[in-house]
Design a protein around this motif. Structure first.
Motif, PDB file in Angstrom:
ATOM      1  N   THR A  21       0.817  -1.217   0.000  1.00  0.00           N
ATOM      2  CA  THR A  21       0.000   0.000   0.000  1.00  0.00           C
ATOM      3  C   THR A  21       0.851   1.268   0.000  1.00  0.00           C
ATOM      4  O   THR A  21       0.337   2.349  -0.254  1.00  0.00           O
ATOM      5  CB  THR A  21      -0.928   0.021   1.227  1.00  0.00           C
ATOM      6  N   ASN A  22       2.153   1.126   0.254  1.00  0.00           N
ATOM      7  CA  ASN A  22       3.024   2.298   0.297  1.00  0.00           C
ATOM      8  C   ASN A  22       3.767   2.512  -1.015  1.00  0.00           C
ATOM      9  O   ASN A  22       3.661   3.570  -1.637  1.00  0.00           O
ATOM     10  CB  ASN A  22       4.026   2.174   1.446  1.00  0.00           C
ATOM     11  N   CYS A  23       4.508   1.514  -1.477  1.00  0.00           N
ATOM     12  CA  CYS A  23       5.287   1.678  -2.711  1.00  0.00           C
ATOM     13  C   CYS A  23       4.548   1.171  -3.944  1.00  0.00           C
ATOM     14  O   CYS A  23       5.029   1.321  -5.069  1.00  0.00           O
ATOM     15  CB  CYS A  23       6.646   0.985  -2.591  1.00  0.00           C
ATOM     16  N   ASN A  24       3.377   0.547  -3.748  1.00  0.00           N
ATOM     17  CA  ASN A  24       2.523   0.065  -4.843  1.00  0.00           C
ATOM     18  C   ASN A  24       3.164  -1.037  -5.673  1.00  0.00           C
ATOM     19  O   ASN A  24       2.735  -1.297  -6.790  1.00  0.00           O
ATOM     20  CB  ASN A  24       2.110   1.230  -5.770  1.00  0.00           C
ATOM     21  N   ILE A  35      13.426   2.723   0.332  1.00  0.00           N
ATOM     22  CA  ILE A  35      12.918   4.060  -0.003  1.00  0.00           C
ATOM     23  C   ILE A  35      12.995   4.930   1.249  1.00  0.00           C
ATOM     24  O   ILE A  35      12.581   4.499   2.324  1.00  0.00           O
ATOM     25  CB  ILE A  35      11.468   3.975  -0.517  1.00  0.00           C
ATOM     26  N   PRO A  36      13.552   6.148   1.148  1.00  0.00           N
ATOM     27  CA  PRO A  36      13.663   6.997   2.338  1.00  0.00           C
ATOM     28  C   PRO A  36      12.321   7.200   3.037  1.00  0.00           C
ATOM     29  O   PRO A  36      11.308   7.454   2.385  1.00  0.00           O
ATOM     30  CB  PRO A  36      14.193   8.317   1.774  1.00  0.00           C
ATOM     31  N   THR A  37      12.315   7.069   4.349  1.00  0.00           N
ATOM     32  CA  THR A  37      11.086   7.265   5.124  1.00  0.00           C
ATOM     33  C   THR A  37      10.558   8.681   4.934  1.00  0.00           C
ATOM     34  O   THR A  37       9.354   8.900   4.744  1.00  0.00           O
ATOM     35  CB  THR A  37      11.348   7.003   6.613  1.00  0.00           C
ATOM     36  N   THR A  61      11.042   3.399 -13.307  1.00  0.00           N
ATOM     37  CA  THR A  61      11.696   3.867 -12.072  1.00  0.00           C
ATOM     38  C   THR A  61      11.193   5.221 -11.589  1.00  0.00           C
ATOM     39  O   THR A  61      11.587   5.670 -10.510  1.00  0.00           O
ATOM     40  CB  THR A  61      13.222   3.952 -12.281  1.00  0.00           C
ATOM     41  N   THR A  62      10.325   5.885 -12.352  1.00  0.00           N
ATOM     42  CA  THR A  62       9.838   7.205 -11.936  1.00  0.00           C
ATOM     43  C   THR A  62       9.108   7.187 -10.589  1.00  0.00           C
ATOM     44  O   THR A  62       9.333   8.076  -9.756  1.00  0.00           O
ATOM     45  CB  THR A  62       8.939   7.810 -13.034  1.00  0.00           C
ATOM     46  N   PRO A  63       8.228   6.211 -10.303  1.00  0.00           N
ATOM     47  CA  PRO A  63       7.582   6.204  -8.984  1.00  0.00           C
ATOM     48  C   PRO A  63       8.578   6.149  -7.830  1.00  0.00           C
ATOM     49  O   PRO A  63       8.326   6.711  -6.758  1.00  0.00           O
ATOM     50  CB  PRO A  63       6.706   4.947  -9.035  1.00  0.00           C
ATOM     51  N   LEU A  64       9.710   5.495  -8.042  1.00  0.00           N
ATOM     52  CA  LEU A  64      10.728   5.436  -6.990  1.00  0.00           C
ATOM     53  C   LEU A  64      11.330   6.815  -6.752  1.00  0.00           C
ATOM     54  O   LEU A  64      11.654   7.178  -5.616  1.00  0.00           O
ATOM     55  CB  LEU A  64      11.826   4.442  -7.368  1.00  0.00           C
ATOM     56  N   LEU A  65      11.463   7.598  -7.817  1.00  0.00           N
ATOM     57  CA  LEU A  65      12.002   8.959  -7.687  1.00  0.00           C
ATOM     58  C   LEU A  65      11.022   9.865  -6.951  1.00  0.00           C
ATOM     59  O   LEU A  65      11.405  10.616  -6.054  1.00  0.00           O
ATOM     60  CB  LEU A  65      12.318   9.543  -9.064  1.00  0.00           C
ATOM     61  N   THR A  66       9.767   9.823  -7.341  1.00  0.00           N
ATOM     62  CA  THR A  66       8.790  10.727  -6.721  1.00  0.00           C
ATOM     63  C   THR A  66       8.530  10.373  -5.255  1.00  0.00           C
ATOM     64  O   THR A  66       8.124  11.235  -4.481  1.00  0.00           O
ATOM     65  CB  THR A  66       7.468  10.723  -7.507  1.00  0.00           C
ATOM     66  N   LYS A  67       8.760   9.116  -4.891  1.00  0.00           N
ATOM     67  CA  LYS A  67       8.610   8.732  -3.486  1.00  0.00           C
ATOM     68  C   LYS A  67       9.877   9.029  -2.682  1.00  0.00           C
ATOM     69  O   LYS A  67       9.815   9.233  -1.473  1.00  0.00           O
ATOM     70  CB  LYS A  67       8.266   7.244  -3.387  1.00  0.00           C
ATOM     71  N   SER A  68      11.032   9.062  -3.361  1.00  0.00           N
ATOM     72  CA  SER A  68      12.306   9.267  -2.660  1.00  0.00           C
ATOM     73  C   SER A  68      12.696  10.732  -2.546  1.00  0.00           C
ATOM     74  O   SER A  68      13.442  11.094  -1.635  1.00  0.00           O
ATOM     75  CB  SER A  68      13.423   8.501  -3.384  1.00  0.00           C
ATOM     76  N   LEU A  69      12.223  11.565  -3.472  1.00  0.00           N
ATOM     77  CA  LEU A  69      12.638  12.968  -3.516  1.00  0.00           C
ATOM     78  C   LEU A  69      11.454  13.887  -3.227  1.00  0.00           C
ATOM     79  O   LEU A  69      10.378  13.737  -3.814  1.00  0.00           O
ATOM     80  CB  LEU A  69      13.241  13.302  -4.879  1.00  0.00           C
ATOM     81  N   GLU A 211      22.989  10.798  -4.279  1.00  0.00           N
ATOM     82  CA  GLU A 211      23.183   9.865  -5.394  1.00  0.00           C
ATOM     83  C   GLU A 211      23.327   8.434  -4.875  1.00  0.00           C
ATOM     84  O   GLU A 211      22.729   7.499  -5.428  1.00  0.00           O
ATOM     85  CB  GLU A 211      24.425  10.262  -6.189  1.00  0.00           C
ATOM     86  N   GLU A 212      24.094   8.262  -3.835  1.00  0.00           N
ATOM     87  CA  GLU A 212      24.304   6.923  -3.283  1.00  0.00           C
ATOM     88  C   GLU A 212      23.000   6.315  -2.787  1.00  0.00           C
ATOM     89  O   GLU A 212      22.737   5.124  -2.994  1.00  0.00           O
ATOM     90  CB  GLU A 212      25.325   6.992  -2.144  1.00  0.00           C
ATOM     91  N   ARG A 213      22.160   7.115  -2.147  1.00  0.00           N
ATOM     92  CA  ARG A 213      20.888   6.592  -1.623  1.00  0.00           C
ATOM     93  C   ARG A 213      19.952   6.193  -2.774  1.00  0.00           C
ATOM     94  O   ARG A 213      19.284   5.163  -2.699  1.00  0.00           O
ATOM     95  CB  ARG A 213      20.216   7.628  -0.732  1.00  0.00           C
TER      96      ARG A 213
END
Length: 248
Positions: A21-24, A35-37, A61-69, A211-213
């Motif tokens: 329900t969080n990262c889909n 993914i960063p809290t 990979t875009t959903p990972l970016l919008t959830k991380s940044l 970048e590393e994260r």
């Protein structure tokens, strides 16, 4: 005693996979542990223009970016138009706006390593944000999107390419083994997530850490996905035929 006939071919029960329900993402490949809290804040405002087809791709990979940044936004569109985003207008001279895409004969690009100093100077002299535009699609669709957006981009944005792009060199994969997730067409081409990570690594004050994260999230996605893929043997390359010469 008569018995009711039973169906010899009962319909199989199809179990629908459960998504987090969080990262889909499906539970077996959930990435919440990397993914960063709290989304990472950046001085760069990142606008991702996503092709409609790419938005439905399972390995996007875009959903990972919008959830991380914290400052990353995605918009689904086939081209960039004025006012698609509040930071994208016909004329905004006080904002440093850039878009990541490999150079072409008609549209040269500034290597990211050459841009770092000028981005830092802009931040020291202006309170306006630095805006990064990224096109998320297959390379064929991305070229079409950039071509359709050039009229607007030429007025307000500078084209930037990652260091190492080489159209004469075969592209790699984000896997380090015989497993192939998505093949890149040329040397230096990378996924959307890695491209943004490399930009932030070069231009943000704590860029290397960010970048590393982000690359850590990508590596974990690859590691989990690799468990469900079969090894693929690369097809041998056929020599190119010069059609200008007679073929016997």
């Amino acid at each position: 005693m008569d018995l009711e006939p039973q169906s010899q071919n009962p319909e199989p029960s199809h179990r629908r996979r459960t998504n987090c329900t969080n990262c889909n993402r499906p539970l077996p490949v959930c990435l919440c542990h990397v993914i960063p809290t709290l989304p990472i804040p950046t001085a760069t405002q990142i606008i991702i223009i996503q092709h409609p087809h790419e938005s439905r791709h399972k390995l996007n990979t875009t959903p990972l970016l919008t959830k991380s940044l914290l400052n990353a936004t995605s918009l689904i569109s086939r081209r960039l138009t004025p006012n698609l985003h509040p930071l994208l207008t016909d004329h905004h001279p006080s904002t440093a706006t850039f878009y990541l895409f490999p150079p072409s004969h008609s549209s040269p690009a500034i290597p990211l390593s050459d841009l770092k100093k000028s981005v830092n100077e802009f931040r020291n002299t202006s309170n306006d944000p630095v805006v990064l535009i990224v096109f998320d699609a297959t390379w064929k669709h991305a070229k079409e999107m950039v071509s359709a957006s050039e009229g607007f981009l030429s007025k307000c944005a500078t084209r930037v390419c990652l260091d190492g792009f080489d159209e004469d060199r075969e592209g790699g994969s984000i896997y380090d083994s015989e497993l192939v997730l998505r093949k890149e067409p040329y040397g230096g081409c990378v996924s959307t997530l890695e491209a943004v990570a490399r930009w932030l690594g070069a231009t943000e004050e704590n860029g290397p850490e960010i970048e590393e994260r982000l690359i850590g999230v990508l590596r974990e996605m690859v590691r989990l996905q690799a468990q469900f893929l079969k090894p693929m043997k690369p097809r041998p390359k056929r020599p190119k035929i010069d059609r200008r010469e007679p073929f016997y």
